[in-house]
Design an enzyme around this catalytic site. Structure first.
Site, mmCIF file in Angstrom:
data_model
loop_
_atom_site.group_PDB
_atom_site.id
_atom_site.type_symbol
_atom_site.label_atom_id
_atom_site.label_comp_id
_atom_site.label_asym_id
_atom_site.label_seq_id
_atom_site.Cartn_x
_atom_site.Cartn_y
_atom_site.Cartn_z
ATOM 1 N N ASP A 1 39.868 38.013 44.435
ATOM 2 C CA ASP A 1 40.735 38.519 43.373
ATOM 3 C C ASP A 1 42.146 37.964 43.532
ATOM 4 O OD1 ASP A 1 41.201 40.908 41.259
ATOM 5 O OD2 ASP A 1 42.906 40.806 42.625
ATOM 6 N N TYR B 1 50.771 36.462 41.461
ATOM 7 C CA TYR B 1 50.740 36.442 42.928
ATOM 8 C C TYR B 1 51.252 35.105 43.473
ATOM 9 C CZ TYR B 1 47.476 40.442 42.469
ATOM 10 O OH TYR B 1 46.866 41.628 42.145
ATOM 11 N N LYS C 1 44.423 37.027 36.491
ATOM 12 C CA LYS C 1 44.996 37.934 35.492
ATOM 13 C C LYS C 1 46.114 37.266 34.691
ATOM 14 C CE LYS C 1 44.147 41.444 38.995
ATOM 15 N NZ LYS C 1 44.322 40.717 40.244
ATOM 16 N N HIS D 1 46.854 41.935 32.959
ATOM 17 C CA HIS D 1 47.320 42.519 34.220
ATOM 18 C C HIS D 1 47.937 43.910 34.108
ATOM 19 C CE1 HIS D 1 48.825 41.215 38.467
ATOM 20 N NE2 HIS D 1 48.448 42.469 38.450
#
Length: 332
Positions: free
Chosen positions: A46, A51, A80, A113
């Site tokens: 994931d 990120y 996402k 997200h």
């Protein structure tokens, strides 16, 4: 009670019930973590555009593909859409960026997200004004956004699509307008915040659930330091050191993390514990060789504190709670 190793989507696709979470993992940590996870048998990874580690994950995966040790179709990769990509015409642009970074032609699951859109300032994931408040985009339209997500399935760039951090009212709005229904909802869920009403609501709509922060996000305080957030707003909770969890772990000769993960998995909910420590990564997937008994489950169920145990809230992102789609004002 037996734990299924997969959760099944309405479209027949299957997601491994345990995955590697990568939030806050640096490029160096990703290289080690992905290697350790794939060696230990993880097949679900994931990540998210925000990120900023998709390229490192892509590099680590390519190494495995090139060696012939793993095939693309054996993996389940989730990423996402960032909050700055919430205009329908930008969905494809952001997914293309993620795919290029991951060095993949498709993702298995693409999630929106968070329900609140931000102003898109190129290269700025969390744009703020002079006072440090997020530049929110109050025109966020979930139905129009979802149609753009469906177009990515049509194009073969996402095999399934879903939501993250949406509340029941927002999920229902999307479902009613959907041609391709959401396959999964990813939300904060742990022993102190078991999200029973939301999980039941999703179950009735044939939407599977994935739990982030399943062991209570021990790295959250570090993240608040990084973004200059208000640490005093965080509930002081540590599921890993809860006396009941520790007692059950001793009884089964397992780690407290393994107890917390299995408690969620027994409900048919996927978990994505984040770790950059190879030993812990290996331990976290060793949850199929024992089973919590009814008494254990009952005791763990009783630790639920409801909404007051929510760790991830509007206090983390300054000004986000002013967004008309801020999700946490509803009970669930």
């Amino acid at each position: 009670m037996k734990i299924d190793r997969y959760i099944k989507f309405w479209n027949g696709k299957q997601m491994p019930i345990i995955g590697l979470g990568t939030w806050q993992a640096s490029d160096e940590e990703i290289s080690v973590a992905v290697d350790a996870a794939l060696e230990a048998g993880y097949r679900h990874i994931d990540t998210a555009y925000v990120y900023e580690n998709e390229a490192a994950i892509g590099k680590a995966l390519k190494k495995w593909f090139d060696s012939g040790r793993i095939k693309r179709e054996e993996l389940f990769i989730v990423t996402k859409l960032p909050m700055t990509g919430f205009q329908p015409e930008k969905v494809e642009k952001y997914l293309n960026k993620s795919l290029a970074a991951l060095q993949l032609s498709y993702v298995d699951l693409y999630l929106i997200h968070f329900p609140c859109g931000l102003v898109d300032k190129e290269g700025n994931l969390f744009p703020v004004d002079e006072a440090g408040n997020l530049l929110i985009d109050p025109t966020t339209d979930h139905v129009a956004l979802w149609k753009a997500m469906e177009a990515q399935v049509d194009a073969g760039k996402a095999h399934s699509i879903g939501l993250s951090n949406f509340n029941a009212r927002q999920i229902e709005r999307v479902v009613k307008a959907a041609r391709i229904p959401p396959a999964n909802l990813q939300v904060e869920l742990h022993v102190y915040f078991q999200q029973r009403e939301l999980v039941d609501f999703c179950k009735a709509l044939d939407i599977t659930v994935c739990a982030y922060a399943p062991i209570g996000s021990p790295g959250l305080s570090q993240f608040m330091d990084k973004i200059g957030g208000d640490k005093s707003s965080l509930p002081s909770l540590s599921p890993l050191s809860d006396p009941v969890v520790k007692e059950i772990a001793q009884k089964h000769k397992k780690t407290t993390a393994q107890i917390l993960l299995q408690h969620i998995m027994l409900r048919g909910i996927a978990v994505i514990p984040k770790s950059a420590n190879p030993e812990r990564i290996k331990q976290n997937i060793e949850v199929f060789d024992f089973t919590l008994d009814e008494e254990d489950v009952k005791r763990l169920d009783s630790l639920d504190k409801g909404n007051k145990a929510r760790l991830f809230s509007g206090d983390m992102l300054k000004g986000i709670s002013k967004h008309p789609e801020y999700p946490y004002k509803d009970a669930y």
